[in-house]
Design a protein around this motif. Structure first.
Motif, PDB file in Angstrom:
ATOM      1  N   ARG A  81       0.808  -1.222   0.000  1.00  0.00           N
ATOM      2  CA  ARG A  81       0.000   0.000   0.000  1.00  0.00           C
ATOM      3  C   ARG A  81       0.844   1.276   0.000  1.00  0.00           C
ATOM      4  NH1 ARG A  81      -1.974  -3.035   4.496  1.00  0.00           N
ATOM      5  NH2 ARG A  81      -0.789  -1.536   5.720  1.00  0.00           N
ATOM      6  N   PRO A  82       1.391   1.680  -1.118  1.00  0.00           N
ATOM      7  CA  PRO A  82       2.157   2.932  -1.130  1.00  0.00           C
ATOM      8  C   PRO A  82       1.238   4.149  -1.107  1.00  0.00           C
ATOM      9  CG  PRO A  82       2.017   2.070  -3.344  1.00  0.00           C
ATOM     10  CD  PRO A  82       1.357   1.053  -2.449  1.00  0.00           C
ATOM     11  N   GLY A  83       1.667   5.156  -0.366  1.00  0.00           N
ATOM     12  CA  GLY A  83       1.001   6.452  -0.400  1.00  0.00           C
ATOM     13  C   GLY A  83       2.012   7.486  -0.850  1.00  0.00           C
ATOM     14  N   LEU A  84       2.847   7.921   0.082  1.00  0.00           N
ATOM     15  CA  LEU A  84       3.802   9.003  -0.172  1.00  0.00           C
ATOM     16  C   LEU A  84       4.593   8.846  -1.470  1.00  0.00           C
ATOM     17  CD1 LEU A  84       4.901  11.591   1.258  1.00  0.00           C
ATOM     18  CD2 LEU A  84       6.799  10.183   2.059  1.00  0.00           C
ATOM     19  N   ALA A  85       5.053   7.627  -1.744  1.00  0.00           N
ATOM     20  CA  ALA A  85       5.910   7.417  -2.916  1.00  0.00           C
ATOM     21  C   ALA A  85       5.165   7.716  -4.223  1.00  0.00           C
ATOM     22  CB  ALA A  85       6.455   5.989  -2.937  1.00  0.00           C
ATOM     23  N   LEU A  86       3.867   7.497  -4.244  1.00  0.00           N
ATOM     24  CA  LEU A  86       3.092   7.817  -5.452  1.00  0.00           C
ATOM     25  C   LEU A  86       3.238   9.289  -5.800  1.00  0.00           C
ATOM     26  CD1 LEU A  86      -0.272   6.032  -4.596  1.00  0.00           C
ATOM     27  CD2 LEU A  86       1.362   5.319  -6.366  1.00  0.00           C
ATOM     28  N   TYR A  87       3.364  10.097  -4.752  1.00  0.00           N
ATOM     29  CA  TYR A  87       3.413  11.552  -4.950  1.00  0.00           C
ATOM     30  C   TYR A  87       4.850  12.034  -5.116  1.00  0.00           C
ATOM     31  CZ  TYR A  87      -1.162  10.343  -3.420  1.00  0.00           C
ATOM     32  OH  TYR A  87      -2.377   9.713  -3.332  1.00  0.00           O
ATOM     33  N   GLY A  88       5.793  11.088  -5.150  1.00  0.00           N
ATOM     34  CA  GLY A  88       7.162  11.435  -5.522  1.00  0.00           C
ATOM     35  C   GLY A  88       8.125  11.624  -4.374  1.00  0.00           C
ATOM     36  N   TYR A  89       7.743  11.198  -3.178  1.00  0.00           N
ATOM     37  CA  TYR A  89       8.632  11.356  -2.030  1.00  0.00           C
ATOM     38  C   TYR A  89       8.827  10.015  -1.329  1.00  0.00           C
ATOM     39  CZ  TYR A  89       8.171  16.409  -2.446  1.00  0.00           C
ATOM     40  OH  TYR A  89       8.221  17.694  -2.902  1.00  0.00           O
ATOM     41  N   ALA A  90       9.912   9.922  -0.563  1.00  0.00           N
ATOM     42  CA  ALA A  90      10.128   8.723   0.239  1.00  0.00           C
ATOM     43  C   ALA A  90      11.011   9.096   1.416  1.00  0.00           C
ATOM     44  CB  ALA A  90      10.804   7.649  -0.597  1.00  0.00           C
ATOM     45  N   LEU A  91      10.775   8.439   2.522  1.00  0.00           N
ATOM     46  CA  LEU A  91      11.684   8.608   3.651  1.00  0.00           C
ATOM     47  C   LEU A  91      12.991   7.907   3.305  1.00  0.00           C
ATOM     48  CD1 LEU A  91       9.364   7.792   6.700  1.00  0.00           C
ATOM     49  CD2 LEU A  91      10.050  10.033   5.844  1.00  0.00           C
ATOM     50  N   PRO A  92      14.118   8.428   3.762  1.00  0.00           N
ATOM     51  CA  PRO A  92      15.374   7.691   3.547  1.00  0.00           C
ATOM     52  C   PRO A  92      15.363   6.414   4.387  1.00  0.00           C
ATOM     53  CG  PRO A  92      15.745   9.610   4.952  1.00  0.00           C
ATOM     54  CD  PRO A  92      14.300   9.665   4.518  1.00  0.00           C
ATOM     55  N   PHE A  93      16.037   5.373   3.885  1.00  0.00           N
ATOM     56  CA  PHE A  93      16.190   4.157   4.683  1.00  0.00           C
ATOM     57  C   PHE A  93      17.284   4.368   5.709  1.00  0.00           C
ATOM     58  CE2 PHE A  93      14.423   2.252   0.776  1.00  0.00           C
ATOM     59  CZ  PHE A  93      13.303   1.701   1.364  1.00  0.00           C
ATOM     60  N   VAL A  94      17.041   3.871   6.893  1.00  0.00           N
ATOM     61  CA  VAL A  94      18.063   3.980   7.935  1.00  0.00           C
ATOM     62  C   VAL A  94      18.354   2.607   8.525  1.00  0.00           C
ATOM     63  CG1 VAL A  94      17.572   6.379   8.555  1.00  0.00           C
ATOM     64  CG2 VAL A  94      16.298   4.551   9.683  1.00  0.00           C
ATOM     65  N   GLN A  95      19.547   2.486   9.076  1.00  0.00           N
ATOM     66  CA  GLN A  95      19.920   1.285   9.827  1.00  0.00           C
ATOM     67  C   GLN A  95      19.421   1.430  11.248  1.00  0.00           C
ATOM     68  OE1 GLN A  95      21.014  -1.318   8.583  1.00  0.00           O
ATOM     69  NE2 GLN A  95      22.556  -0.985   6.985  1.00  0.00           N
ATOM     70  N   GLN A  96      19.557   0.356  11.995  1.00  0.00           N
ATOM     71  CA  GLN A  96      19.182   0.360  13.412  1.00  0.00           C
ATOM     72  C   GLN A  96      19.773   1.561  14.155  1.00  0.00           C
ATOM     73  OE1 GLN A  96      17.230  -1.929  14.840  1.00  0.00           O
ATOM     74  NE2 GLN A  96      17.004  -2.897  12.866  1.00  0.00           N
TER      75      GLN A  96
END
Ligand SMILES: *Cc1c(COP(=O)(O)O)cnc(C)c1O
Length: 406
Positions: A234-249
């Motif tokens: 279920r993508p929301g934000l990414a459809l609109y062209g944004y994404a949170l950066p991936f982070v490690q622990q």
């Protein structure tokens, strides 16, 4: 009528391109449920929902019955999932307009069962999606509550368990043991669903980050497969062209996204007035900014009542003629002042980009001079305002008309 020059342009082609890129990233494990809640994250759901359907979306996710009814008007054929449950009095509208409710309490099931009975509906005719709380502790049935909920669902013969889903708390954290624990509990829940003799057609889990991280999709898809169900993410934000950066622990940012996304929304206004001020002139409420030299100022007809975050005061920038113009002093309710001292030839009515890109005016006005794009993003706003891009986009107020663009 809108004469006050402030508007948001919503790009149809970028939305479609993002949808296709995400669909490609999800394949072959998952199909997409396109989340269009909160007025399509502030982009205008009456524009975006039909464009997403046109791009291939079979499923749309909304917050409430009210949003669902609006989407139904524009998307007569789509499956529409009401993500946040429903309230007493919503049942008839849900059934009449074929909106699929999320259920997880006995009350939800009882209300729908009674409405179905009132309407003399036949067996299995009201589809519902059951949310499982696998560890986010927000909405959904906890594992301990599940046997009873499943029993009640089986007894409500007019209802059909069409889908089962869960939501991850930290999908942008890679290799998170919490995500593993949630996935394990989801697997357990699905085993219980199967043991109860229920056969959902759909199983879904995960958001934009789950999709872009990709690592969980095969396992989640195989959980769905074991039930004979199709898997959706279920993508929301990414459809609109944004994404949170991936982070490690440990919080360190890891790797770039596997998918190129393009911001769908550009937020624009025009210069309302220009003035030159002397050194020592105070600007705006609280006189928080004082000119350190003679300056050229532009007045913009945008303020926090438009959703232009007050946290941008003396921190943010806008784009004028391909250059950055810093915000001076406090953003007020309806107005903001920016510094255009360094921007040549600014005129009243000049277009100003609050969120979006412009091509930098090349210093050497030669036709061969390399054109450079400058941009201000919802992420920049979020950074200045101490929040997330989600809140910036949803916060653009109803005072800002959303206009469809190519
Ligand atoms: C909002 C929401 C999503 C979409 O989340 P993004 O982070 O915007 O991709 C997915 N699932 C549920 C249940 C949601 O509430």
């Amino acid at each position: 009528m809108h004469t006050r020059p402030i508007w948001a342009e919503i790009s149809r082609s970028r939305l479609a391109a993002n949808y296709r890129a995400l669909q490609f990233a999800a394949a072959p494990h998952a199909d997409l449920l396109a989340v269009v809640k909160a007025d399509a994250y502030g982009h205008g759901v009456t524009l975006c929902a039909p464009w997403l359907v046109e791009a291939g979306a079979q499923w749309l996710g909304v917050t409430s019955v009210e949003e669902g009814l609006l989407v139904r008007k524009h998307c007569p054929q789509a499956h529409i999932l009401v993500l946040c449950g429903f309230w007493p009095g919503d049942e008839d509208a849900l059934i009449e307009h074929a909106l699929t409710p999320t259920v997880w309490t006995e009350q939800h099931i009882a209300l729908l069962a009674r409405a179905a009975e009132r309407r003399k509906l036949t067996a299995q005719s009201v589809p519902v999606h059951l949310e499982i709380d696998t560890g986010m502790t927000r909405q959904g049935a906890a594992l301990a509550e599940l046997p009873e909920v499943l029993e009640q669902l089986r007894a409500a013969s007019a209802l059909r368990l069409d889908g089962v889903f869960t939501h991850f708390a930290s999908p942008e954290i890679l290799n998170s043991p919490q995500n593993d624990a949630q996935q394990a509990r989801f697997a357990q829940a699905l085993t219980m669903v199967k043991a109860a003799g229920l056969h959902p057609a759909w199983v879904h889990a995960g958001n934009s980050s789950t999709l872009l991280a990709q690592d969980r999709l095969p396992a989640l898809a195989s959980l769905a497969g074991a039930l004979g169900a199709k898997f959706l993410v279920r993508p929301g934000l990414a459809l609109y062209g944004y994404a949170l950066p991936f982070v490690q622990q440990d919080g360190s940012v890891v790797r770039p996204l596997p998918v190129e996304l393009q911001p769908v929304l550009s937020w624009k206004t025009r210069v309302a007035a220009l003035r030159t001020v002397e050194r020592g002139t105070a600007v705006g409420y609280g006189a928080t900014y004082v000119a350190q030299k003679a300056m050229r100022l532009a007045l913009l007809p945008v303020g926090y009542a438009d959703g232009f975050h007050r946290g941008l005061s003396s921190l943010g920038r806008v784009l004028v003629r391909g250059q950055h113009a810093p915000i001076l002093g406090r953003v007020s309710m309806d107005l903001t002042v920016v510094d255009v001292s360094a921007v040549a030839d600014v005129a009243v009515s000049e277009e100003v980009m609050l969120i979006g890109e412009q091509t930098a005016a090349s210093a050497a006005a030669s036709p061969n001079a390399e054109k450079k794009n400058v941009h201000v993003s919802a992420e920049d706003h979020a950074h200045w305002a101490g929040t997330i891009a989600y809140e910036i986009l949803c916060g653009i107020s109803v005072r800002v008309p959303r206009v469809g663009a190519t």
